[in-house]
Scaffold this active site. Structure first.
Site, PDB file in Angstrom:
ATOM      1  N   ASN A 183      98.303  78.938  42.843  1.00  0.00           N
ATOM      2  CA  ASN A 183      97.398  78.920  43.976  1.00  0.00           C
ATOM      3  C   ASN A 183      98.090  78.436  45.252  1.00  0.00           C
ATOM      4  OD1 ASN A 183      95.223  78.753  45.739  1.00  0.00           O
ATOM      5  ND2 ASN A 183      93.828  78.024  44.175  1.00  0.00           N
ATOM      6  N   ASP A 184      98.345  77.149  45.321  1.00  0.00           N
ATOM      7  CA  ASP A 184      98.925  76.616  46.555  1.00  0.00           C
ATOM      8  C   ASP A 184     100.296  77.200  46.875  1.00  0.00           C
ATOM      9  OD1 ASP A 184      96.728  74.999  47.011  1.00  0.00           O
ATOM     10  OD2 ASP A 184      97.502  73.444  45.682  1.00  0.00           O
ATOM     11  N   VAL A 185     101.068  77.536  45.840  1.00  0.00           N
ATOM     12  CA  VAL A 185     102.438  78.006  46.090  1.00  0.00           C
ATOM     13  C   VAL A 185     102.471  79.437  46.619  1.00  0.00           C
ATOM     14  CG1 VAL A 185     103.473  76.456  44.396  1.00  0.00           C
ATOM     15  CG2 VAL A 185     102.803  78.752  43.693  1.00  0.00           C
TER      16      VAL A 185
END
Lengths: 474, 95
Positions: A400-402
């Site tokens: 997700n964040d990456v």
């Protein structure tokens, strides 16, 4: 055997540790390196047994019990549970160093200070200082690692926890540790009684254990790679401190090597997130759902497995971007199967690995290696990014964040500046996600709202299995 | 061993540790971490030395616990690391 000969063997063992760590740094020699370092460890243990006056019945029983537990645990652990296992082992090492320091202190108390120090060639203040250090670092390592283990295995909840007045409490604990440590170190000069000294010592033990718990509490699951690397470094430093307590060179060398290499690994992880160590440790990152400055345009568009199948079937290049979600769903084997089927279909398949994807350093590499994904298909972030615009389909599996483009272009975003894998530049994106929730950082991911993105909701393993089934029917 | 010598060793080992792993590819981060975690179990040597015949009862218990914990750390650490690296190895032999 004379002490100087034993020390000579310790030097040989230290050389083997150095060689071992060096060889762990390259793929071809890593396994041999681990073996060499274990031979060094065996030599150090065996030669230690040649010291006079050891109590062998306890030693043999201890070695057997510890060896059996360690062996069974290491053999039975699933690869997906690897981060928490390493954290747990690490915590045990820290506690062992604490106990070694404590046992030595007990010896000093038993013999009386004067008696003890006429036999040692270290000044009282020095030995008291390193005893405190061994207890402090060992204690933090132990409870911090246990806390990390709990967060990673989901037993304690992986969210960052912010308790009110956290900094105040931590500050008070640190202050208490400093004060008690100084009292302990200079207890001889202050002419404190042996009982008072023991009470002070126990206070340091308890406060160190508390600091480990409270220190890791405000750190969320996604920052665990950094925490685990740091705790690993600490366990080495604790061993080195214990080495200074008993004036033993092999503990100092080996402990210091680990302390340093762990520290560098920690710095590498922080750089990969473009955050400072202080920010990781104290910011309570990911404790709440933050709003980004940017307005989210568009909506998340769900797709069916069948839609994805048609697109994938026609694709000539696919990049798979795994994240923690793949680990949770234990989907690495079906993912590999999907990759193979796509290749058989004449498509070029690559796996893009973000340095902090998952919950420990190199987490995704281990999982994909377990699933037998060919090593040359794993591509690091900096190498895959330039090729992303020419990729037909990016499949994001539980990351997700990456892959959040906000890190690249939204200055108001907390993760702004973190290097990401440019999934948003691929022609089409499929994102496998369990539900509509945010990632570890609590941020809304812009990627999901792009025109070219389709969501495949549900368990990653089930979704990928369904895709594999469709492809097999060809 | 006097203290100055030991401190000297400590400083040198610190530089060595730094130089050794300045450049490690990210795919080896896990084995490196887990392998160095096993090495930090060197405290096992300290635990053995704590178990002297002339130690008091309480210190003996402390040393005994330390020995069990350190042995778990050492044995478990090496075995887990080896398992991981064996998986990496497979790739190359199959090619």
């Amino acid at each position: 055997m004379s002490p100087s000969l034993i020390n000579f063997v310790y030097i040989v063992a230290s050389i083997l540790f150095v060689l071992g760590i060096k060889m762990l740094g390259s793929a071809k020699t890593a396994r041999k390196g681990n073996l060499i370092s274990s031979v060094g460890m065996l030599m150090a243990v065996v030669v230690t047994l040649l010291y006079k006056g050891l109590d062998f019945k306890y030693i043999v029983v201890g070695l057997i019990i510890g060896g059996a537990i360690g062996l069974v645990a290491a053999k039975r652990v699933k690869m997906t549970a690897m981060p928490e296992m390493v954290a747990l082992f690490n915590g045990f090492g820290g506690l062992a160093s604490l106990l070694v320091g404590w046992a030595e202190y007990e010896k000093i108390r038993g013999q009386g200070f004067l008696e003890y120090f006429t036999r040692q060639d270290a000044p009282v203040i020095f030995t008291s200082t390193v005893i405190v250090l061994a207890v402090l670092i060992g204690g933090i390592t132990f409870t911090g690692s246990i806390q990390a283990w709990g967060k990673l295995s989901g037993k304690l909840g992986s969210r960052a926890v912010i308790i009110p007045a956290q900094r105040l409490i931590n500050g008070a604990i640190v202050g208490g540790i400093v004060l008690l440590s100084l009292l302990f170190i200079f207890s001889g000069n202050l002419e404190l009684s042996s009982g008072t000294q023991l009470a002070i010592f126990l206070g340091v033990v308890l406060l160190s254990l508390a600091l480990g718990v409270l220190g890791v509490l405000p750190i969320g699951g996604g920052d665990m790679p950094v925490v685990i690397a740091l705790l690993n470094s600490f366990s080495g430093l604790a061993a080195a401190a214990a080495g200074f307590v008993i004036l033993n060179n092999v503990l100092i060398v080996a402990g210091c090597l680990v302390g340093c290499s762990g520290l560098i690994l920690t710095i590498i992880m922080c750089k990969a997130m473009n955050r400072s160590l202080t920010n990781v440790l104290f910011s309570g990152f990911g404790s709440s759902t933050q709003k980004t400055g940017a307005e989210v345009k568009g909506e998340m568009k769900a797709a069916s497995v069948e839609d994805a199948y048609y697109v994938l079937e026609a694709a000539s290049s696919v990049v798979i971007i795994p994240g923690y979600g793949m680990a949770v769903a234990q989907a690495q084997h079906v993912v590999k199967e999907l990759g193979e089927l796509l290749e058989a279909n004449g498509c070029e398949v690559k796996y893009a690995i973000h340095p902090v994807a998952g919950r420990m350093p190199g987490h995704m590499n281990v999982l994909l290696a377990e699933a037998d994904v060919p090593y040359e298909q794993l591509v690091e972030m900096d190498d895959i990014n330039p090729t992303m615009p020419s990729v037909d389909v990016a499949i994001v599996i539980g990351a997700n964040d990456v892959v959040n483009p906000a890190a690249a272009d939204d200055e108001a975003s907390p993760i702004y500046g973190m290097p990401i894998i440019n999934a948003h530049l691929a022609k089409t994106v499929y994102a496998l996600k369990r539900g509509q929730g945010a990632g570890f950082s609590g941020l809304i991911n812009q990627l999901y709202f792009l025109e070219k993105t389709r969501m495949l909701y549900g368990d990653a393993k089930a979704t990928v299995s369904a895709l594999v089934g469709q492809l097999k029917e060809d | 061993m006097d203290i100055i010598q030991l401190l000297f060793i400590f400083v040198l080992a610190a530089f060595l540790g730094y130089e050794l792993i300045k450049k490690v590819p990210s795919q080896l981060h896990t084995p490196l971490m887990s392998g160095s975690n096993a090495i930090s179990g060197i405290t096992i040597v300290g635990a053995i030395l704590a178990l002297h015949t002339d130690t008091g009862y309480f210190a003996l218990i402390l040393g005994f616990l330390a020995l069990i914990l350190a042995t778990i750390n050492v044995v478990g650490g090496y075995v887990v690391t080896d398992r991981m690296l064996a998986m990496f190895k497979n790739k190359e032999s199959k090619k």
